[in-house]
Design a protein around this motif. Structure first.
Motif, PDB file in Angstrom:
ATOM      1  N   UNK A  82      -2.356   2.625  -0.459  1.00 46.96           N
ATOM      2  CA  UNK A  82      -2.435   3.526  -1.906  1.00 46.96           C
ATOM      3  C   UNK A  82      -2.060   4.904  -1.319  1.00 46.96           C
ATOM      4  N   UNK A  83      -1.257   5.803  -1.806  1.00 45.39           N
ATOM      5  CA  UNK A  83      -1.247   7.211  -1.283  1.00 45.39           C
ATOM      6  C   UNK A  83      -1.139   7.916  -2.494  1.00 45.39           C
ATOM      7  N   UNK A  84      -1.609   9.165  -2.577  1.00 45.25           N
ATOM      8  CA  UNK A  84      -1.424  10.318  -3.579  1.00 45.25           C
ATOM      9  C   UNK A  84      -0.801  11.333  -3.223  1.00 45.25           C
ATOM     10  N   UNK A  85       0.302  11.785  -3.794  1.00 51.65           N
ATOM     11  CA  UNK A  85       1.105  12.848  -3.509  1.00 51.65           C
ATOM     12  C   UNK A  85       1.919  12.673  -2.021  1.00 51.65           C
ATOM     13  N   UNK A  86       1.320  13.811  -1.400  1.00 52.93           N
ATOM     14  CA  UNK A  86       2.156  13.654  -0.123  1.00 52.93           C
ATOM     15  C   UNK A  86       1.504  12.378   0.792  1.00 52.93           C
ATOM     16  N   UNK A  87       0.373  11.689   0.241  1.00 49.29           N
ATOM     17  CA  UNK A  87      -0.130  10.682   0.815  1.00 49.29           C
ATOM     18  C   UNK A  87       0.843   9.591   0.299  1.00 49.29           C
ATOM     19  N   UNK A  88       1.466   9.449  -0.711  1.00 48.83           N
ATOM     20  CA  UNK A  88       2.299   8.553  -1.332  1.00 48.83           C
ATOM     21  C   UNK A  88       3.803   8.656  -0.800  1.00 48.83           C
ATOM     22  N   UNK A  89       3.871   9.937  -0.309  1.00 49.65           N
ATOM     23  CA  UNK A  89       5.245   9.925   0.757  1.00 49.65           C
ATOM     24  C   UNK A  89       4.901   9.194   1.940  1.00 49.65           C
ATOM     25  N   UNK A  90       3.984   9.491   2.504  1.00 53.33           N
ATOM     26  CA  UNK A  90       3.458   8.837   3.733  1.00 53.33           C
ATOM     27  C   UNK A  90       3.467   7.204   3.455  1.00 53.33           C
ATOM     28  N   UNK A  91       2.834   7.000   2.457  1.00 53.85           N
ATOM     29  CA  UNK A  91       2.945   5.215   1.963  1.00 53.85           C
ATOM     30  C   UNK A  91       4.002   4.746   2.273  1.00 53.85           C
ATOM     31  N   UNK A  92       5.086   5.351   1.652  1.00 54.32           N
ATOM     32  CA  UNK A  92       6.618   4.707   1.599  1.00 54.32           C
ATOM     33  C   UNK A  92       7.024   4.700   2.904  1.00 54.32           C
ATOM     34  N   UNK A  93       6.569   5.729   3.907  1.00 50.21           N
ATOM     35  CA  UNK A  93       7.133   5.853   5.439  1.00 50.21           C
ATOM     36  C   UNK A  93       6.503   4.513   6.097  1.00 50.21           C
ATOM     37  N   UNK A  94       4.989   4.129   5.634  1.00 47.33           N
ATOM     38  CA  UNK A  94       4.519   2.967   6.469  1.00 47.33           C
ATOM     39  C   UNK A  94       5.168   1.906   5.948  1.00 47.33           C
ATOM     40  N   UNK A  95       5.541   1.680   4.669  1.00 48.14           N
ATOM     41  CA  UNK A  95       6.338   0.388   4.214  1.00 48.14           C
ATOM     42  C   UNK A  95       7.829   0.269   5.139  1.00 48.14           C
ATOM     43  N   UNK A  96       8.047   1.426   5.154  1.00 45.91           N
ATOM     44  CA  UNK A  96       9.773   1.600   6.085  1.00 45.91           C
ATOM     45  C   UNK A  96       9.609   1.198   7.244  1.00 45.91           C
ATOM     46  N   UNK A  97       8.598   1.882   7.960  1.00 43.26           N
ATOM     47  CA  UNK A  97       8.691   2.238   9.570  1.00 43.26           C
ATOM     48  C   UNK A  97       7.706   0.874   9.940  1.00 43.26           C
ATOM     49  N   UNK A  98       6.808   0.254   9.250  1.00 45.38           N
ATOM     50  CA  UNK A  98       5.744  -0.596   9.646  1.00 45.38           C
ATOM     51  C   UNK A  98       5.589  -1.765   8.591  1.00 45.38           C
ATOM     52  N   UNK A  99       6.572  -2.669   8.203  1.00 43.53           N
ATOM     53  CA  UNK A  99       6.678  -3.560   7.118  1.00 43.53           C
ATOM     54  C   UNK A  99       5.539  -4.675   7.432  1.00 43.53           C
TER      55      UNK A  99
END
Length: 244
Positions: A82-99
């Motif tokens: 779960x990521x909030x604001x910039x943390x949400x953008x990071x969360x998407x990167x985790x899902x993209x880079x480390x599925x």
């Protein structure tokens, strides 16, 4: 990398704070409301709060790699993020880079393109100084890391991370395999139109629009509203999504 753990159980929920924030400022009011979920791991990213810095610029990609490395260090094979604001953008990167390490993701008030933020955001960011940083965030940083130079450094790195932000390709969002819950406020810094577009791109994503402003519906320190029950409703929505 500083982190805190709460509760116990399988498939932990990892919390990733917003820009300029600490665990307490983003999630101090939300964590108790999520206590029924099970195990929670709240992190602080590069140069934020109690986490050390490196001789390199901040980026959402590096933040994603750091969280993935932490989970590997903790021998956690898969987690909800779960990521909030910039943390949400990071969360998407985790899902993209480390599925492989992701079960489900909750993306709160985040963007994937520059035009997803309100008009004038980046123009204002160019002129921003530490004096413009919300006082509660400065106070919280100095409480856990009482060093004015480190506060200034964190601010500059956060500012440059946003100014240097480059749009994610639509295809990157289409590649997200994790079940996704998107949450945005009716009067957020991320536009509703942008959030709808994200929900269309991420396969089977769910979108929730809640009343309030950026962070108010999770009780974030700069926007929490005394007596509001909305954070409780948000926690119920999140827990229900993750448990199903």
């Amino acid at each position: 990398m500083y982190y805190e753990t709460y509760g116990s159980g399988s498939t932990p929920l990892v919390l990733i704070h917003g820009g300029g924030s600490t665990i307490e400022t983003s999630f101090g009011n939300l964590i108790p409301l999520l206590s029924k979920y099970g195990k929670i791991i709240a992190v602080e990213l590069q140069a934020h709060g109690r986490t050390s810095d490196r001789d390199a610029a901040e980026s959402f990609e590096q933040d994603a790699n750091d969280v993935a490395a932490l989970l590997k260090h903790l021998k956690i094979k898969q987690a909800n993020i779960l990521g909030f604001s910039n943390g949400g953008t990071t969360t998407m990167q985790i899902a993209i880079r480390h599925p492989e390490i992701v079960n489900k993701i909750v993306v709160i008030s985040a963007n994937y393109k520059r035009d997803g933020l309100l008009p004038g955001f980046f123009e204002g960011m160019q002129q921003a100084t530490l004096d413009n940083m919300p006082k509660p965030l400065k106070t919280a940083f100095l409480k856990v890391t009482p060093d004015q130079k480190k506060l200034q450094n964190m601010f500059e790195k956060d500012k440059n991370r946003m100014l240097n932000f480059k749009d994610y390709a639509d295809e990157s969002l289409r590649s997200i395999a994790a079940k996704t819950l998107l949450i945005v406020a009716q009067h957020d810094v991320v536009t509703l139109e942008h959030s709808v577009q994200m929900a269309k791109l991420i396969p089977d994503a769910q979108l929730v629009v809640l009343p309030g402003t950026h962070g108010s519906f999770i009780g974030e320190i700069c926007s929490t509203e005394s007596g509001s029950k909305i954070p409780e409703a948000t926690a119920i929505l999140i827990t229900d999504f993750l448990k199903r």
